[in-house]
Design a protein around this motif. Structure first.
Motif, PDB file in Angstrom:
ATOM      1  N   VAL A 180       0.954  -1.231  -0.141  1.00  0.00           N
ATOM      2  CA  VAL A 180       0.162   0.010  -0.047  1.00  0.00           C
ATOM      3  C   VAL A 180       0.765   1.432  -0.182  1.00  0.00           C
ATOM      4  CG1 VAL A 180      -1.967   1.671   1.389  1.00  0.00           C
ATOM      5  CG2 VAL A 180      -1.348  -1.091   1.369  1.00  0.00           C
ATOM      6  N   TYR A 181       0.586   2.318  -0.673  1.00  0.00           N
ATOM      7  CA  TYR A 181       1.484   3.518  -1.208  1.00  0.00           C
ATOM      8  C   TYR A 181       0.960   4.471  -0.460  1.00  0.00           C
ATOM      9  CZ  TYR A 181       4.470   0.462  -3.622  1.00  0.00           C
ATOM     10  OH  TYR A 181       5.400  -0.136  -4.551  1.00  0.00           O
ATOM     11  N   LYS A 198      -2.186  -2.431   5.776  1.00  0.00           N
ATOM     12  CA  LYS A 198      -1.595  -2.684   6.633  1.00  0.00           C
ATOM     13  C   LYS A 198      -0.295  -1.307   6.135  1.00  0.00           C
ATOM     14  CE  LYS A 198       1.777  -3.815   9.652  1.00  0.00           C
ATOM     15  NZ  LYS A 198       2.474  -5.433   9.727  1.00  0.00           N
ATOM     16  N   PRO A 199      -0.776   0.247   5.450  1.00  0.00           N
ATOM     17  CA  PRO A 199       0.416   1.301   5.025  1.00  0.00           C
ATOM     18  C   PRO A 199       1.994   0.993   4.792  1.00  0.00           C
ATOM     19  CG  PRO A 199      -1.315   3.068   5.373  1.00  0.00           C
ATOM     20  CD  PRO A 199      -1.754   0.817   6.646  1.00  0.00           C
ATOM     21  N   THR A 200       2.105   0.239   3.615  1.00  0.00           N
ATOM     22  CA  THR A 200       3.776   0.449   3.711  1.00  0.00           C
ATOM     23  C   THR A 200       4.304   1.188   3.687  1.00  0.00           C
ATOM     24  OG1 THR A 200       2.802  -1.837   2.046  1.00  0.00           O
ATOM     25  CG2 THR A 200       4.829  -1.857   2.066  1.00  0.00           C
ATOM     26  N   TYR A 201       4.043   2.202   2.380  1.00  0.00           N
ATOM     27  CA  TYR A 201       5.004   2.906   2.692  1.00  0.00           C
ATOM     28  C   TYR A 201       4.275   4.563   2.283  1.00  0.00           C
ATOM     29  CZ  TYR A 201       8.734  -0.121  -0.270  1.00  0.00           C
ATOM     30  OH  TYR A 201       9.194  -0.753  -0.754  1.00  0.00           O
ATOM     31  N   MET A 202       4.681   5.452   3.235  1.00  0.00           N
ATOM     32  CA  MET A 202       4.407   7.396   3.559  1.00  0.00           C
ATOM     33  C   MET A 202       5.243   7.695   2.297  1.00  0.00           C
ATOM     34  SD  MET A 202       1.759   7.141   5.139  1.00  0.00           S
ATOM     35  CE  MET A 202       0.518   6.298   6.242  1.00  0.00           C
ATOM     36  N   LEU A 203       4.987   7.939   1.277  1.00  0.00           N
ATOM     37  CA  LEU A 203       5.705   8.284   0.613  1.00  0.00           C
ATOM     38  C   LEU A 203       5.661  10.058  -0.257  1.00  0.00           C
ATOM     39  CD1 LEU A 203       6.320   5.999  -2.190  1.00  0.00           C
ATOM     40  CD2 LEU A 203       7.532   6.637  -0.417  1.00  0.00           C
TER      41      LEU A 203
END
Length: 683
Positions: free
Chosen positions: A281-282, A389-394
């Motif tokens: 999740v991005y 479950k968010p993988t990256y916070m970009l």
């Protein structure tokens, strides 16, 4: 003789001779000769003959010893019982024991200036005074004491203000100190209301008196300058927050309700939530985003098609329609994002923590999944409650870097970009209009400092990551509108009629801001329906519902209430009529929020330009000619639109300009074209 030449009161003069049939020539104590009319004579001092004007000052000096205002009360107590009108000379006889010229003059002086005990009555031959009734005297004394008290308070406040004004900036009293005493608070708030042109009559009168006592003009700018000089306001105070009475704080009742939600948060949808926590999740947003509403996932199916998920935060699993927190959100309409601060639609502990998507944590969401045809149109869609479950916070910048790097381990991000590309192509084939511009974004650190840090970001909406996110948000809105249509669900459907001007009319303009600006200039007003989708001509889709920002936009929250109820098998909480009324209320506050954002952004852009080196050159793109050579320009390095006269170039061409004047408080910006020096002669 006492007279009032030219409407003034209290001048003392000696009659010299007649002046014509009615007027008199008189001399004052300075020996100045003038003519007065009979109406200007207030009192003729009796018993004085051949009086020398040079002795007027001596006469007045002797009178000072007899001018005791307390004799008025004594005389009134004696005369009020008789309810009898008296002449000036009779009054002199009562209080002084005789009615000679000096005593009669003093009696006249006291009576003519008295506003409590006696009132002058009409008399053809002489000045007559009537004692007032006891109730009248009591009321007038009360008013007099109140006036004297107000004057004393004003004097004390002015002294306080002058003392604070004289202190160095670091020693100014804190704002809170002006609010402790009720009387001081009343006056400082009157000045504040006057400064933002939002005062009632009493505040206007009070602020005007303060400014007059301080020696200032009675203007809003003078009030603002004074409030800044005493340290009540910082130098860069945002007056719009006061002018529009923006809700920057929450009531104890709302905060208490929020705390209760934090303690116990039962999830009524847990039994129908799908576990999507294994998906990559991005979450992509600006770097200072506090409220994270949405995130993205994508896979390629065995048949080669792309399936994407738009995961949206699920605040409605915590709050209920028509509850106290919901009503507060409706009356805010939206979160307010300013260069200096954020005022969330929900209490901060909810909006920026438990409601937001958070990296590496199990988060409740509503997931809109869409399977795309190869041409970018929707093949299938589903809406479901989920856990992710968010993988990256970009940030947009870091996401763009990842896209350019094309890393093998970030295949899902490349699939998202491919989905974005084919969706955009599909919408263009359906008549969508490109409105991507270059926009400024400012973040101000320590805004209360006299010279705060200004961080300027210029965002190109054609940036790959921004386009990716934007395209997925449109896709989500299209899928939700289709879901509403397929299930006869009342929703806040947004539409936009096709423009009367064909897109091809601007095909001669270079791709980018110039063409986008032309497209935007011919857009028609948006439309809304609450029963069925309406075509969105700008986006090139059959229907659209804003759904991806339920933490920061109330209308999105309404759509969540409706969809979530349907997914549970319940009746929707709101009818189409309900939605229309609530959307109208929220939209009024949204308009204020937009105005606040626009005004604040412009203020800080002007402050940024004011600080730049004098004569600095800026690249500017010609967007439009208003009249003759007066053009609307886009300052490319600033992202700001300005107006000035240019001597050459056409729409889409680049010119150089410089800033002559930038004054944020007065909203003044003066731009001039810079003609580059060229040497046509080759050595």
């Amino acid at each position: 003789m006492n007279s009032a030449p030219g409407g003034a009161s209290g001048s003392r003069q000696i009659v010299e001779r007649p002046d014509g049939k009615k007027n008199w020539m008189v001399t004052d104590q300075n020996g100045i000769l003038s003519s007065i009319k009979p109406q200007q004579v207030t009192y003729v001092v009796p018993g004085v003959m051949n009086f020398d004007a040079s002795r007027i000052d001596e006469f007045l000096e002797k009178a000072q010893d007899l001018l005791d205002p307390t004799v008025l009360e004594c005389a009134w107590m004696e005369l009020s019982e008789k309810d009898k009108s008296i002449m000036v000379e009779e009054f002199a006889e009562i209080v002084y024991g005789n009615k000679e010229s000096l005593e009669s003059y003093c009696a006249h002086f006291l009576l003519s200036r008295d506003i409590v005990y006696f009132v002058k009555v009409e008399s053809r031959d002489c000045s007559m005074y009537q004692p007032r009734s006891p109730p009248q005297v009591e009321e007038l004394l009360r008013r007099k004491r109140a006036k004297e008290e107000a004057e004393k308070e004003l004097e004390e406040f002015v002294h306080l203000v002058k003392s604070a004004k004289a202190l160095p900036m670091e020693s100014k009293p804190p704002k809170s100190s002006w609010l402790l005493d009720e009387k001081v608070r009343q006056k400082i708030e009157a000045l504040q209301a006057y400064a933002v042109d939002a005062c009632d009559d009493e505040q206007r009168r009070l602020a005007g008196n303060i400014l007059k006592a301080m020696g200032f003009t009675r203007t809003s700018s003078a009030a603002l300058k004074l409030l800044i000089n005493v340290g009540y306001f910082p130098a860069h105070v945002n007056l719009d927050l006061f002018k529009y009475d923006v809700r920057t704080m929450y009531t104890e009742e709302v905060l208490s309700a929020a705390e209760e939600l934090l303690v116990g948060r039962p999830d009524s949808d847990m039994h129908i939530r799908k576990d999507l926590s294994t998906l990559k999740v991005y979450a992509i947003d600006v770097d200072e985003a506090d409220e994270l509403d949405d995130a993205l996932s994508a896979i390629r199916l065995p048949d080669g098609r792309i399936k994407v998920w738009i995961h949206v935060a699920d605040p409605t699993c915590m709050i209920k329609p028509r509850g106290i927190i919901d009503r507060e959100a409706m009356h805010r309409g939206t979160s307010i994002f300013l260069p200096t601060a954020t005022f969330p639609m929900f209490p901060e502990r909810l909006a920026m923590n438990v409601m937001s998507l958070q990296q590496g944590k199990q988060c409740k969401s509503v997931s809109v999944s869409v399977t795309l045809h190869p041409d970018g149109s929707i093949a299938e869609y589903t809406l479901e409650n989920s856990v992710i479950k968010p993988t990256y916070m970009l940030t947009y910048e870091s996401a763009t870097e990842l896209l350019y790097m094309s890393l093998e381990e970030e295949e899902e991000l490349r699939i998202l970009q491919e989905a974005s590309s084919i969706c955009a192509q599909w919408r263009r084939s359906q008549g969508s209009i490109d409105t991507a511009m270059i926009e400024p974004r400012i973040k101000v650190s320590n805004p209360d400092d006299p010279e705060p840090n200004i961080n300027l970001y210029v965002e190109d909406q054609a940036n790959p990551a921004m386009q990716l996110v934007s395209e997925m948000m449109v896709l989500c809105g299209e899928a939700v509108a289709a879901f509403g249509a397929d299930n006869n669900l009342p929703l806040p459907y947004r539409g936009h009629p096709q423009c009367n001007t064909a897109v091809s009319a601007f095909s001669h303009l270079p791709d980018g801001p110039a063409r986008s600006f032309a497209n935007i200039s011919v857009l028609r007003a948006a439309e809304m329906d609450f029963q069925k989708p309406v075509p969105h001509g700008i986006l090139g889709i059959p229907g659209y519902v804003q759904f991806t920002s339920p933490i920061r936009r109330y209308v999105d929250l309404l759509a969540h209430y409706q969809v979530k109820a349907f997914l549970r098998g319940d009746s929707p909480p709101y009818s189409a009529g309900d939605l229309e009324g609530m959307t109208f209320i929220a939209s009024m506050h949204v308009k204020v929020a937009r105005r606040l954002h626009s005004n604040s952004l412009r203020y800080w852009l002007l402050e940024y330009l004011r600080r730049q080196p004098k004569g600095r050159k800026y690249k500017a793109l010609i967007l439009k000619f208003v009249k003759d050579r007066m053009a609307v320009l886009l300052l490319v390095e600033v992202g700001m639109q300005v107006t000035t006269i240019v001597s050459r170039g056409k729409v889409g061409d680049e010119v150089s300009v410089a800033v002559d004047t930038a004054h944020p408080r007065d909203d003044i910006l003066s731009i001039r074209e810079v003609i580059e020096d060229t040497d046509d002669n080759e050595e």
